[in-house]
Design a protein around this motif. Structure first.
Motif, mmCIF file in Angstrom:
data_model
loop_
_atom_site.group_PDB
_atom_site.id
_atom_site.type_symbol
_atom_site.label_atom_id
_atom_site.label_comp_id
_atom_site.label_asym_id
_atom_site.label_seq_id
_atom_site.Cartn_x
_atom_site.Cartn_y
_atom_site.Cartn_z
ATOM 1 N N PRO A 73 0.830 -1.207 0.000
ATOM 2 C CA PRO A 73 0.000 0.000 0.000
ATOM 3 C C PRO A 73 0.863 1.254 0.000
ATOM 4 C CG PRO A 73 0.052 -0.949 2.189
ATOM 5 C CD PRO A 73 0.787 -1.906 1.283
ATOM 6 N N VAL A 74 0.260 2.350 -0.446
ATOM 7 C CA VAL A 74 0.907 3.659 -0.386
ATOM 8 C C VAL A 74 1.089 4.066 1.074
ATOM 9 C CG1 VAL A 74 0.630 6.104 -0.990
ATOM 10 C CG2 VAL A 74 -0.064 4.329 -2.620
ATOM 11 N N ARG A 75 0.071 3.802 1.880
ATOM 12 C CA ARG A 75 0.120 4.070 3.316
ATOM 13 C C ARG A 75 -1.022 3.332 3.998
ATOM 14 N NH1 ARG A 75 -1.813 8.523 0.901
ATOM 15 N NH2 ARG A 75 -3.866 9.252 1.543
ATOM 16 N N ALA A 76 -0.941 3.289 5.320
ATOM 17 C CA ALA A 76 -1.983 2.651 6.131
ATOM 18 C C ALA A 76 -2.379 3.640 7.225
ATOM 19 C CB ALA A 76 -1.462 1.360 6.746
ATOM 20 N N GLY A 77 -3.677 3.873 7.385
ATOM 21 C CA GLY A 77 -4.137 4.835 8.372
ATOM 22 C C GLY A 77 -5.311 4.324 9.181
ATOM 23 N N LEU A 78 -5.693 5.135 10.148
ATOM 24 C CA LEU A 78 -6.860 4.851 10.971
ATOM 25 C C LEU A 78 -7.592 6.178 11.129
ATOM 26 C CD1 LEU A 78 -6.993 2.612 14.058
ATOM 27 C CD2 LEU A 78 -8.145 4.795 14.075
ATOM 28 N N LEU A 137 -6.181 0.829 4.167
ATOM 29 C CA LEU A 137 -4.968 0.851 3.361
ATOM 30 C C LEU A 137 -5.255 1.671 2.115
ATOM 31 C CD1 LEU A 137 -3.910 -2.918 3.511
ATOM 32 C CD2 LEU A 137 -3.098 -1.025 4.932
ATOM 33 N N VAL A 138 -4.263 2.406 1.648
ATOM 34 C CA VAL A 138 -4.400 3.223 0.447
ATOM 35 C C VAL A 138 -3.560 2.609 -0.664
ATOM 36 C CG1 VAL A 138 -3.979 5.497 -0.567
ATOM 37 C CG2 VAL A 138 -4.813 5.313 1.785
ATOM 38 N N PHE A 139 -4.188 2.478 -1.849
ATOM 39 C CA PHE A 139 -3.525 1.940 -3.031
ATOM 40 C C PHE A 139 -3.756 2.869 -4.214
ATOM 41 C CE2 PHE A 139 -4.540 -1.693 -0.379
ATOM 42 C CZ PHE A 139 -3.367 -2.424 -0.406
ATOM 43 N N THR A 140 -2.932 2.761 -5.234
ATOM 44 C CA THR A 140 -3.182 3.462 -6.484
ATOM 45 C C THR A 140 -4.213 2.643 -7.274
ATOM 46 O OG1 THR A 140 -1.349 2.342 -7.587
ATOM 47 C CG2 THR A 140 -0.869 4.479 -6.548
ATOM 48 N N ASP A 171 -7.704 -11.793 4.977
ATOM 49 C CA ASP A 171 -6.712 -12.093 6.011
ATOM 50 C C ASP A 171 -6.688 -10.988 7.061
ATOM 51 O OD1 ASP A 171 -5.793 -14.491 4.856
ATOM 52 O OD2 ASP A 171 -4.464 -13.390 3.505
ATOM 53 N N THR A 172 -6.258 -11.330 8.246
ATOM 54 C CA THR A 172 -6.086 -10.352 9.317
ATOM 55 C C THR A 172 -4.596 -10.140 9.574
ATOM 56 O OG1 THR A 172 -6.166 -12.070 11.006
ATOM 57 C CG2 THR A 172 -8.251 -11.000 10.437
ATOM 58 N N GLY A 173 -4.283 -9.060 10.254
ATOM 59 C CA GLY A 173 -2.904 -8.797 10.634
ATOM 60 C C GLY A 173 -1.985 -8.467 9.484
ATOM 61 N N ILE A 174 -2.524 -7.941 8.385
ATOM 62 C CA ILE A 174 -1.687 -7.714 7.209
ATOM 63 C C ILE A 174 -0.860 -6.427 7.299
ATOM 64 C CG2 ILE A 174 -3.000 -9.142 5.611
ATOM 65 C CD1 ILE A 174 -4.535 -6.710 4.721
ATOM 66 N N PHE A 175 -1.418 -5.369 7.876
ATOM 67 C CA PHE A 175 -0.708 -4.108 8.047
ATOM 68 C C PHE A 175 -1.244 -3.408 9.282
ATOM 69 C CE2 PHE A 175 -0.086 -4.744 3.497
ATOM 70 C CZ PHE A 175 1.250 -4.414 3.349
#
Length: 137
Positions: A24-29, A47-50, A103-107
């Protein structure tokens, strides 16, 4: 261990599925009011993707929750599948909630935004904290 080069997920009923390739480009909450209401939860980890990293199969409905931000969801079960966020220069990003992946726990989130709306019983993560939108968004 999860193959993080190709991740899959989808809606609750299985009518809409997606896959993403690459990191991902980044991961946020996010704790903003719109995310809280759209997800019926205290926050939204995402998660942010292009757009070129994401493939979606199945019909989606959508609504624009704020200018330049369109939320796409399954029209059958109502599960949010992804959000399309357009910057002021017209570039698009896709946000996919962690809960939509199989899946869990990926990022883990790299930052928290809209912490001004965080529930008082939630402990802040050990990440950068933003009162509103993350700087740069």
């Amino acid at each position: 261990m999860t193959d993080q080069s190709r991740l899959i997920g989808g809606c609750a009923c299985g009518n809409a599925r997606f896959s993403v390739s690459g990191p991902p480009v980044r991961a946020g909450l996010c704790h903003c009011l719109t995310c809280r209401k759209a997800h019926a939860g205290a926050f939204n980890p995402f998660l942010v993707f292009t757009p070129d990293q994401v493939t979606v199969e199945g019909p989606l409905a959508s609504w624009e929750s704020s200018p330049g931000y369109r939320r796409h969801f399954c029209g059958r079960c109502g599960s949010r599948v992804l959000a399309e966020n357009f910057s002021q220069d017209g570039e698009a990003e896709y946000e996919i909630s962690l809960g939509s992946f199989d899946d869990t726990g990926i990022f883990a989130p790299q930052y928290e935004s809209w912490v001004v709306r965080r529930e008082p019983w939630l402990t802040p993560l050990d990440t950068p904290q933003f009162m509103g939108n993350r700087q740069g968004d």
